[in-house]
Design an enzyme around this catalytic site. Structure first.
Site, short mmCIF file in Angstrom:
data_model
loop_
_atom_site.label_atom_id
_atom_site.label_comp_id
_atom_site.label_asym_id
_atom_site.label_seq_id
_atom_site.Cartn_x
_atom_site.Cartn_y
_atom_site.Cartn_z
N ASP A 151 0.83 -1.20 0.00
CA ASP A 151 0.00 0.00 0.00
C ASP A 151 0.87 1.26 0.00
O ASP A 151 0.43 2.31 0.46
CB ASP A 151 -0.93 -0.02 1.22
CG ASP A 151 -2.08 0.98 1.07
OD1 ASP A 151 -2.65 1.38 2.12
OD2 ASP A 151 -2.38 1.39 -0.07
N LYS B 251 2.68 3.55 -5.65
CA LYS B 251 2.14 2.52 -6.56
C LYS B 251 3.18 2.04 -7.58
O LYS B 251 3.12 0.92 -8.03
CB LYS B 251 0.89 3.04 -7.26
CG LYS B 251 -0.15 3.58 -6.27
CD LYS B 251 -0.39 2.65 -5.08
CE LYS B 251 -1.02 3.37 -3.91
NZ LYS B 251 -1.00 2.56 -2.65
N ASP C 172 -3.23 -3.06 -2.53
CA ASP C 172 -4.30 -2.07 -2.55
C ASP C 172 -4.18 -1.22 -3.82
O ASP C 172 -3.10 -1.13 -4.42
CB ASP C 172 -4.20 -1.16 -1.31
CG ASP C 172 -5.42 -0.26 -1.16
OD1 ASP C 172 -5.30 0.81 -0.55
OD2 ASP C 172 -6.51 -0.62 -1.68
N ASN C 173 -5.28 -0.61 -4.25
CA ASN C 173 -5.29 0.42 -5.30
C ASN C 173 -4.89 -0.05 -6.69
O ASN C 173 -4.33 0.73 -7.47
CB ASN C 173 -4.36 1.58 -4.91
CG ASN C 173 -4.61 2.08 -3.53
OD1 ASN C 173 -3.75 1.99 -2.66
ND2 ASN C 173 -5.81 2.60 -3.30
N GLU D 292 -11.50 4.04 -1.02
CA GLU D 292 -11.93 4.31 0.35
C GLU D 292 -12.83 5.55 0.43
O GLU D 292 -12.54 6.59 -0.14
CB GLU D 292 -10.73 4.48 1.29
CG GLU D 292 -9.62 5.39 0.79
CD GLU D 292 -8.55 4.64 0.03
OE1 GLU D 292 -8.84 3.60 -0.57
OE2 GLU D 292 -7.41 5.09 0.00
C1 LIG Z 1 10.96 4.92 -2.90
C2 LIG Z 1 10.27 4.57 -1.61
C3 LIG Z 1 9.49 3.30 -1.74
N1 LIG Z 1 9.55 2.60 -0.50
C4 LIG Z 1 8.82 2.95 0.59
N2 LIG Z 1 9.21 2.42 1.77
C5 LIG Z 1 8.51 2.73 2.89
N3 LIG Z 1 7.44 3.55 2.92
C6 LIG Z 1 7.05 4.09 1.76
C7 LIG Z 1 7.71 3.81 0.54
N4 LIG Z 1 7.06 4.47 -0.45
C8 LIG Z 1 6.04 5.15 0.13
N5 LIG Z 1 6.04 4.92 1.46
C9 LIG Z 1 5.08 5.42 2.42
O1 LIG Z 1 3.86 4.73 2.17
C10 LIG Z 1 2.76 5.66 2.16
C11 LIG Z 1 2.38 5.89 0.74
C12 LIG Z 1 1.18 5.53 0.29
C13 LIG Z 1 0.83 5.77 -1.15
N6 LIG Z 1 -0.60 5.58 -1.31
C14 LIG Z 1 -1.24 6.24 -2.27
O2 LIG Z 1 -0.66 6.97 -3.07
C15 LIG Z 1 -2.71 6.09 -2.33
C16 LIG Z 1 -3.45 7.05 -3.05
C17 LIG Z 1 -4.83 6.98 -3.12
C18 LIG Z 1 -5.57 7.98 -3.88
C19 LIG Z 1 -6.62 7.61 -4.72
C20 LIG Z 1 -7.33 8.57 -5.45
C21 LIG Z 1 -6.99 9.91 -5.33
F1 LIG Z 1 -7.68 10.85 -6.00
C22 LIG Z 1 -5.94 10.30 -4.50
C23 LIG Z 1 -5.23 9.33 -3.78
C24 LIG Z 1 -5.53 5.94 -2.46
C25 LIG Z 1 -4.79 5.00 -1.72
O3 LIG Z 1 -5.42 3.98 -1.07
C26 LIG Z 1 -3.40 5.05 -1.66
O4 LIG Z 1 -2.74 4.07 -0.97
C27 LIG Z 1 3.33 6.89 2.82
C28 LIG Z 1 2.57 8.15 2.48
C29 LIG Z 1 4.76 6.90 2.32
O5 LIG Z 1 5.60 7.68 3.13
MG LIG Z 2 -4.05 2.44 -0.51
#
Ligand SMILES: CCCNc1ncnc2c1ncn2[C@@H]1O[C@H](/C=C/CNC(=O)c2cc(-c3ccc(F)cc3)cc(O)c2O)[C@H](C)[C@H]1O
Ligand SMILES: [Mg+2]
Length: 214
Positions: free
Chosen positions: A141, A144, A169-170, A199
């Protein structure tokens, strides 16, 4: 100073949920996100699908990529057997700090190991650092465009065994096209799409459940 949305989400938990009651924490976040401020938690509808996958597997070792505010962390941890190992990776210190407090409010800090850092750095170190051989369940999650590279990395690091389940997810919204293409065409996986909604909205989204065949 202005508060952030995750800080306001945490305040809503501390105000409306009962300490030590994970279900009340989940409910408080869902109410906040549905009626006050939308946030990208897996949410209640997809959360029920997540619950059923966790309950049916009764996993001994779980990995979550992308803790954010800890909503799905609490959903998963509340269903785990007492001696299960659950690692959740979050590389943003601000979100990690909020998630720790949400997890603590739910009384689940003993069941969760929140590791602050990037999945790409930590996946290769998990075996030796946490004494975990393979994961029974991985919940994806995070960003993406990282689902596919991290899945390949988990394969390379031998963190998956016959029967390990990846739950993503997503896969529709925002979408993970390269991951879906790979996982659905690879002979190494048996994949199934669970249709649901983004969600707190009526927009289509869903979870992809993929079983690693070894
Ligand atoms: C390079 C690092 C990779 N490694 C990493 N290692 C550790 N942690 C990491 C890594 N990469 C990211 N993260 C963390 O995970 C989280 C990131 C989560 C991202 N989730 C989405 O983008 C999303 C968007 C929508 C959405 C749908 C429709 C819309 F209109 C707007 C938004 C819906 C949803 O259910 C979604 O989960 C957090 C914010 C971020 O710090
Ligand atoms: Mg999600």
């Amino acid at each position: 100073t202005q508060s952030t949305r995750p800080q306001r989400l945490l305040s809503a938990v501390q105000k409306n949920a009962t300490r030590g009651d994970p279900c009340s924490v989940v409910r408080a976040i869902d109410d906040f996100c549905r009626h006050k401020e939308w946030a990208m938690n897996v949410g209640d509808e997809k959360g029920c699908i997540l619950d059923s996958v966790v309950s049916e597997m009764n996993p001994a070792a779980v990995l979550e990529l992308g803790t954010y505010c800890g909503y799905s962390t609490v959903r998963i941890a509340r269903l785990l057997p007492p001696d299960a190992k659950f690692i959740t990776l979050e590389f943003n210190p601000g979100f990690a700090a909020i998630a720790r407090q949400v997890i603590a409010w739910a009384g689940l800090e003993e069941k969760v190991q929140l590791v602050e850092g990037a999945s790409g750095d930590w996946i290769p170190k998990i075996k030796e650092q946490f004494g975990i051989k393979t994961f029974d369940l991985v919940f994806l999650d995070h960003w993406k465009d990282r689902y596919l590279p991290d899945t390949k990395l988990m394969e390379e690091c031998g963190l998956l065994r016959k029967g390990s389940v990846l739950l993503a997810d997503n896969v529709i919204c925002p979408g993970t096209p390269d991951y879906l293409e790979y996982i659905r065409s690879s002979p190494k996986y048996e994949s199934r799409y669970f249709k649901s909604h983004l969600e707190y909205t009526k927009v289509e989204d869903g979870l992809e459940k993929s079983i690693f065949l070894g």
